[in-house]
Design an enzyme around this catalytic site. Structure first.
Site, mmCIF file in Angstrom:
data_model
loop_
_atom_site.group_PDB
_atom_site.id
_atom_site.type_symbol
_atom_site.label_atom_id
_atom_site.label_comp_id
_atom_site.label_asym_id
_atom_site.label_seq_id
_atom_site.Cartn_x
_atom_site.Cartn_y
_atom_site.Cartn_z
ATOM 1 C CG HIS A 26 80.162 76.266 96.182
ATOM 2 N ND1 HIS A 26 81.075 75.253 96.378
ATOM 3 C CD2 HIS A 26 79.382 75.873 95.121
ATOM 4 C CE1 HIS A 26 80.850 74.280 95.495
ATOM 5 N NE2 HIS A 26 79.832 74.634 94.720
ATOM 6 C CG HIS B 86 80.241 74.703 103.252
ATOM 7 N ND1 HIS B 86 81.512 74.732 103.752
ATOM 8 C CD2 HIS B 86 80.365 74.621 101.902
ATOM 9 C CE1 HIS B 86 82.380 74.670 102.758
ATOM 10 N NE2 HIS B 86 81.706 74.582 101.625
#
Length: 260
Positions: free
Chosen positions: A155, A203
């Protein structure tokens, strides 16, 4: 004397333009090199399990995860931003639409640059993930799940490459008074993507940092190649604040360049 000075002036101006071009081209190459080196450093620290970095990753993940659990409304907002607004599929689709528009405008070189930058970014990110094989955070009461490996954040990298493409292509079309706003929205979006991925617990902070740096490396590297391409076809180097190809404001930039 005045005649000699008049003869020298065009040469002097050309030399000065060449020096400015060299300095800008060197700056583009330098930015790509610096971001690549910083990414390599982060990768070494991740692979070496450097304890200060692990403590930073773990502490940030836990604090943000706790904050999201305590505020359910944040969770919904983060999901919308991460999974819809800033989702890689959404951003790549926007880049694809931009590329088609550039082809329609006959800005062939710019269209190729945008497509190559987006594709190269996705491929390189996937390749690094496969090589590093870093596990994602494993938190109690997770609020989100994501497939695949963790480093670097896809992302974050896609946001960096995509908004870099938007900036460098569209800046010439944005009035100068609004360019600061355009830059700020792009930077805030890239930073926001990283925040949502860590806050959702999918993450680590270092994953996001790695994604930003690797994405910046790709954009800077392809932009440097594009500027070299412009020089070889007789066009000058442009400042980053003016975009890669100011001629995009013309109806048919490629045809204009072919005229004497």
């Amino acid at each position: 004397m005045s005649t000699n000075a008049a003869l020298r002036n065009p040469r002097d101006r050309r030399r000065q333009a060449d020096r400015r071009y060299g300095a800008r081209l060197l700056a583009s190459a330098g930015l790509a090199a610096v971001s690549a080196v910083l990414f390599g450093l982060v990768l070494i620290l991740v692979e070496g399990r450097w304890r200060p970095l692990q403590r930073l990753d773990t502490g940030a993940a836990r604090r943000l995860h706790t904050a999201v659990l305590d505020h359910p409304a944040w969770e919904s907002t983060l999901h919308v931003l991460s999974d819809r607004v800033w989702d890689p599929v959404t951003l790549r689709g926007a880049v694809a639409v931009l590329t088609v528009w550039l082809v329609y405008r006959r800005a062939w070189r710019l269209a190729v640059w945008a497509a190559v930058t987006a594709i190269a970014g996705g491929f390189i990110g996937l390749l690094v993930k496969t090589v590093v094989e870093r596990a994602r955070p494993d938190l109690q009461d997770p609020v989100a799940h994501a497939p695949g490996y963790s480093f670097p954040s896809g992302h974050a990298m896609t946001a960096t490459t995509s908004f870099g493409i938007f900036l460098l292509v569209l800046l010439p079309l944005v009035p100068r008074a609004w360019r600061v706003v355009f830059w700020c929205l792009s930077v805030l979006s890239v930073l926001g993507v990283g925040f949502t991925r860590v806050a959702l617990g999918v993450h680590w902070c270092s994953d996001v940092l790695g994604g930003w740096l690797l994405g910046l490396t790709v954009v800077a590297g392809t932009a440097w190649a594009f500027q070299t391409w412009r020089a070889e076809t007789g066009r000058g180097h442009t400042a980053v604040t003016d975009g890669l190809e100011p001629e995009i404001t013309h109806e048919a930039p490629e045809d204009d360049a072919a005229q004497p």
